[in-house]
Each structure stands twice: as C-alpha cells, then as structure tokens.
Design a protein around this motif. Sequence first.
Motif, PDB file in Angstrom:
ATOM      1  N   LEU A 288       2.477   1.570  -3.534  1.00 45.84           N
ATOM      2  CA  LEU A 288       1.510   1.950  -4.560  1.00 45.84           C
ATOM      3  C   LEU A 288       1.049   3.392  -4.389  1.00 45.84           C
ATOM      4  CD1 LEU A 288      -0.765  -1.232  -4.799  1.00 45.84           C
ATOM      5  CD2 LEU A 288       1.141  -0.583  -6.298  1.00 45.84           C
ATOM      6  N   THR A 289       0.940   3.849  -3.150  1.00 48.22           N
ATOM      7  CA  THR A 289       0.567   5.239  -2.896  1.00 48.22           C
ATOM      8  C   THR A 289       1.607   6.188  -3.470  1.00 48.22           C
ATOM      9  OG1 THR A 289      -0.660   4.651  -0.892  1.00 48.22           O
ATOM     10  CG2 THR A 289       0.064   6.937  -1.095  1.00 48.22           C
ATOM     11  N   ARG A 290       2.861   5.877  -3.259  1.00 40.95           N
ATOM     12  CA  ARG A 290       3.939   6.712  -3.807  1.00 40.95           C
ATOM     13  C   ARG A 290       3.951   6.621  -5.334  1.00 40.95           C
ATOM     14  NH1 ARG A 290       9.226   5.432  -0.149  1.00 40.95           N
ATOM     15  NH2 ARG A 290       9.836   7.542  -0.766  1.00 40.95           N
TER      16      ARG A 290
ATOM     17  N   GLU B 102       0.830  -1.206   0.000  1.00 33.09           N
ATOM     18  CA  GLU B 102       0.000   0.000   0.000  1.00 33.09           C
ATOM     19  C   GLU B 102       0.866   1.258   0.000  1.00 33.09           C
ATOM     20  OE1 GLU B 102      -3.653   2.025   2.570  1.00 33.09           O
ATOM     21  OE2 GLU B 102      -2.523   0.336   3.388  1.00 33.09           O
TER      22      GLU B 102
ATOM     23  N   ARG C 277      -4.030   8.758  -5.052  1.00 31.75           N
ATOM     24  CA  ARG C 277      -4.135   7.299  -5.090  1.00 31.75           C
ATOM     25  C   ARG C 277      -5.572   6.803  -5.215  1.00 31.75           C
ATOM     26  NH1 ARG C 277      -3.131   4.194   0.621  1.00 31.75           N
ATOM     27  NH2 ARG C 277      -5.226   4.520   1.481  1.00 31.75           N
TER      28      ARG C 277
ATOM     29  N   ALA D 149       1.428   6.063  -7.229  1.00 31.60           N
ATOM     30  CA  ALA D 149       0.253   6.745  -7.781  1.00 31.60           C
ATOM     31  C   ALA D 149       0.396   8.253  -7.804  1.00 31.60           C
ATOM     32  CB  ALA D 149      -0.982   6.366  -6.966  1.00 31.60           C
TER      33      ALA D 149
ATOM     34  N   ALA E  57      -6.298   6.508  -8.817  1.00 33.10           N
ATOM     35  CA  ALA E  57      -5.447   5.479  -9.412  1.00 33.10           C
ATOM     36  C   ALA E  57      -5.905   4.081  -9.002  1.00 33.10           C
ATOM     37  CB  ALA E  57      -3.989   5.709  -9.004  1.00 33.10           C
ATOM     38  N   PHE E  58      -6.204   3.897  -7.717  1.00 32.81           N
ATOM     39  CA  PHE E  58      -6.637   2.586  -7.252  1.00 32.81           C
ATOM     40  C   PHE E  58      -7.969   2.181  -7.888  1.00 32.81           C
ATOM     41  CE2 PHE E  58      -4.264   2.252  -2.905  1.00 32.81           C
ATOM     42  CZ  PHE E  58      -3.068   2.519  -3.554  1.00 32.81           C
TER      43      PHE E  58
ATOM     44  N   SER F 183      -7.227   0.642 -11.195  1.00 35.65           N
ATOM     45  CA  SER F 183      -6.182  -0.381 -11.190  1.00 35.65           C
ATOM     46  C   SER F 183      -6.795  -1.768 -11.022  1.00 35.65           C
ATOM     47  CB  SER F 183      -5.180  -0.108 -10.063  1.00 35.65           C
ATOM     48  OG  SER F 183      -4.492   1.116 -10.273  1.00 35.65           O
TER      49      SER F 183
END
Length: 424
Positions: free
Chosen positions: A281-283, A278, A291, A285, A294-295, A298
């Motif tokens: 992926l946050t970075r 997490e 995020r 995004a 983006a999430f 995804s």
Amino acid sequence: MTDLAQDLADFIAAAPTPYHAVAEGVRRLSAAGFTEQPEAGPWDGRPGGRYLVRDGTLLAWFVPESVRPGTPMRIFAAHTDSPTLKVKPRPDLGAGGWRQVAVEVYGGALWNSWLDRDLGLAGRLALYDGTSVLVDIHRPLLRVPQLAIHLDRQVNQGLTLDAQQHLQPVWGLGSPADGDLIEFLAGEVGVDPDGVAAHDLVVHDVNPPALLGEEEELLAAPRLDNLASVHAGLGALLAASDDVAASDRPAVIPVFVGFDHEEIGSGSASGASGPLLETMLTRLAGGFDARGAAFAVSRCLSVDVTHAAHPNYLGHYDPTHRSLPNRGPALKVNANQRYATDALGAAAWHRACRDADVPTQFFVGKNTVPCGTTVGPLLATRLGIRTVDVGIPVLSMHSARELCGVRDPGHLAAAATAFLTDPA
C-alpha cells in the motif's frame, strides 16, 4: 444451483489449501488481464490490474488512469486458510496393522466434525532445487475412525477427543515405513521423491458442495470460512476494476488481499500482522511521504464469515443482534474492538449496501459469550486505516463442512463492489 453459487462451489473445490486458493485466484485475475507484480522486482505503477503472491497470500489491485499520489484506496481483506488437520514433518506412523498419517490441529477446528469422513490430502511439496509443486489428492484417501459404540457405551453422553491419540487418520494396511507418504504424493504429481525436501500438507473433505432444503436455498460446503469471502472479494475487485476504469467520478484504487494464517493468529510473514500489505500500500500510495494522506482517506472492509443463529442453540446469541441466512451480510460490532467497526465505517458500509440494493443486518455477540475476531483490528492498528468488519452468516463455523444461505455470497459481492468504488 444458481450460477454464482455454482461458481463459489467450483472455487471451493479448486482450493483445498491457501496455496490452491491463491492459484485459482491468479487464474481468474490473469483471465481478466491482471499481470503479476513480482515482490522482488521493480514496481510497476502504470494503470491496470496487478497481483502479487507470497505463499498462501494473494494481493491484487487496479490502478485507474487518473491516479495520483495520495489517491484513496478501498481495500477488501479476507483470509485464505481454514481450520484443518496439518501433516507433521515425519508423517508415517501406524499401529494395530493400520498405516496412519501423523497430523496436528491447525486453528480452532471442530474436531468431531472430522470423524468418519472421506478425506483427501493437499498442499505443496518443496523441492531441493528451491521450487515447489502443488498437490491435491481429491479423492477418498484418509479417514479418522471413531471407536465403535459397543466399546464406549457412554460416548453419546459426552465425546472426549485427545488430539494426539484420536485424530490420526488411517490410509492403509500394514506396517508404516519412513517415506511412504511422500513417495506416494511425489508419484501423483510426477516428481522424484528423492527431490522432495519438505512439505506443507493438510487434509480436506472431498465431498463436493451441495444445495440443501426444499427450495435449495442453502449451500453446504467445506471451507466457507473463509473462501466464501475470498471468492466474493475477487469478484468484487474485477467488477470494481471495470467500474473505476469507466467512471468519471473521483479516482479510487480498489484492492483485494487474502491473507494466510488468520486461523492461527496472523503472526507470520504472510499474515495480516506482517508487513506485506503495508509495504504494498505504501508503494501504491506513491511512497512513504505520500502514504499518510492516502491512508487517511482510505477505507478497509474486513470480510470474514460470522455466526449464523443456530436454531438448536439460540441461547448463545444476543436476541436482538442475531444474524440470519439470506438476509444479507452482517455488520459486525464489538465494544472492545474485537471487530474494528465504528460509526463512520458502519455508515460507509450502509451506503454501499444502499447503492447495491443489498440488505444488511447486525451481529453483536451476547454479553456472556465472547466473540471471535478477524484481521480487521490488526489492519486498523497497523495501518491506521478506517476499517469495518462484515461477513455472511454461516452455520457450524469451523466444522469440516459448513452451511450458508445461497443468496448470501451474491449479496456480499454486490455490496463489496459498491464499497470498493465509493469515492465518498
């Protein structure tokens, strides 16, 4: 052996533990031009391939030139660990003139499959200076001996094993002494045994992977669960990186993650229930504010081997949803979300298989036989990213040595590549 089957066999042989699987993954990624993203270092958001290591967990991704905040991510999630016997902190014990190694069961191992088998020892030694050293004794060193049938005439009517009493392997003669095993292992890797503060060590089958069958259509190997998926995922990421770098389609970011500790529930700092993916992926995004968008666009492919229909126990499987070897990866479905697949995720998987010209099939457990689970539901719950569960069919899962179709890893890698590059 086909080139891909041989490469999988080589990968398995190089990866007796999650730490070795990560090291071999890093070697392959580095050879393809990927560079390390230190977990505690500044974030490198430039285009290109990066990887991040935490203990037995490996993350890797490729950022295309056209990336922007909110770019969709396509994630391949697997796990690096396998059921085994793990060495206890004070390993030296023995009885009856035999020296033994104290172990405990890691994960849901099929205990009897470890009996009377040539075993090596591998893992890492943690040193007082804060560093660690990988160790792999890849030769016959230990054995868990069975009791002779003359002393247990009823054993073939039902074998009962006590994990504390019956699974301690033999590795020498004489009386045990504290420090014997660590002194031996330190000598094997060239470090001072007095410098060893702790260890993470497991036993492993040293017999090499082999092809079976009249037409050599089956691959027998240890740790197919889940190194077959890790191997396919790394290959898919490298192929997808080349594709998205050269493509004029809308940008996506392909991501690979191989988690440790799935076999014991994933509840660790480096497991799927932890924050590592997490955070990354946050970075990737573009930060916390970006995020959410983006999430939402995804997708995650949770990849873990599935139960191949066992010819001697067909009554344990749903008759219309059995998975068979060399018929393609199985889409795993469970009404109670033990697998994370839903209809839209299934459609994305079928599209990937169509685009890669790869067959696929279904696995749904028999209503009266509970199925296992994977990292898929954990990631879907934690991240809110649509997730689909798939896996190649494997016979004798959780055994010290498992069996799959020789074409299955190639089918999985091809379909996963299409999934990782799909902008739809």
